[in-house]
Design an enzyme around this catalytic site. Structure first.
Site, PDB file in Angstrom:
ATOM      1  N   ASN A 153       0.840  -1.200   0.000  1.00  0.00           N
ATOM      2  CA  ASN A 153       0.000   0.000   0.000  1.00  0.00           C
ATOM      3  C   ASN A 153       0.870   1.242   0.000  1.00  0.00           C
ATOM      4  OD1 ASN A 153      -2.631  -0.992  -0.060  1.00  0.00           O
ATOM      5  ND2 ASN A 153      -2.541  -1.528   2.107  1.00  0.00           N
ATOM      6  N   CYS A 174      -4.841  -7.262  -3.185  1.00  0.00           N
ATOM      7  CA  CYS A 174      -5.028  -7.183  -1.743  1.00  0.00           C
ATOM      8  C   CYS A 174      -5.492  -8.547  -1.279  1.00  0.00           C
ATOM      9  CB  CYS A 174      -6.075  -6.121  -1.391  1.00  0.00           C
ATOM     10  SG  CYS A 174      -6.352  -6.000   0.394  1.00  0.00           S
ATOM     11  N   HIS A 175      -4.703  -9.198  -0.445  1.00  0.00           N
ATOM     12  CA  HIS A 175      -5.008 -10.565  -0.042  1.00  0.00           C
ATOM     13  C   HIS A 175      -6.242 -10.650   0.846  1.00  0.00           C
ATOM     14  CE1 HIS A 175      -4.381 -14.623   1.651  1.00  0.00           C
ATOM     15  NE2 HIS A 175      -3.886 -14.834   0.438  1.00  0.00           N
TER      16      HIS A 175
END
Length: 178
Positions: A153, A174-175
């Site tokens: 990020n 994004c996991h």
């Protein structure tokens, strides 16, 4: 690359981010075409790198897979010949992240998380983008066909910078969002 007879090399930059590394490697190792990959782990913190390596190797062993796990603190060594490069690092660590929240707070700007939006996100982007662009230069030299999978990020700012600053193929992920 993955569809050839060649084993894929998947490199993690920031592998000391143990939760991400564990989750992502677990997912990768569930995919049959990737179960004989080389997973190269890189982090600047040797202690956390050793922990990550142990965790991933335990997964490989428990599942009785042919994947190879290697670890290094040398980023160039880690990315050389990679097919996929996964970024999970936090430039500046937790100390910088704390400042991303505390500095705006002093001026009346409250952020519950300072990694994506607002002043904290801008601070983080300013720390992270030069590192990502340097990594892209290394990939041009050492792994020109590698796909960059960015989990760092602020996602939008980082991907925009990679697109404009390098033109390198990349995907922002994004996991925690399935």
């Amino acid at each position: 690359v993955i569809w050839s007879n060649k084993m894929a090399k998947i490199t993690f930059i920031g592998a000391g981010s143990l939760v991400f590394t564990r989750q992502l490697c677990s997912d990768i190792l569930l995919a049959p075409p990737l179960q004989d990959s080389t997973i190269a782990l890189m982090d600047i913190d040797p202690r956390r790198l050793e922990q990550a390596c142990s965790i991933v190797q335990a997964m490989v062993d428990k599942r009785k897979l042919r994947a190879q796990v290697v670890a290094t603190t040398d980023r160039r060594e880690a990315v050389e010949g990679a097919d996929f490069v996964v970024t999970t690092f936090q430039q500046g660590g937790l100390d910088a992240y704390r400042l991303d929240i505390e500095i705006p707070q002093r001026y009346g700007v409250e952020q519950c998380v300072g990694d994506t939006l607002g002043p904290g996100g801008v601070f983080r982007a300013l720390r992270t983008i030069p590192v990502l662009l340097d990594l892209c230069d290394e990939l041009d030299d050492l792994a020109p066909d590698a796909l960059l999978l960015n989990y760092v990020n602020p996602m939008a700012a980082n991907c925009w910078a990679v697109a404009e600053g390098s033109g390198r193929p990349h995907v922002g992920l994004c996991h925690s969002v399935q």
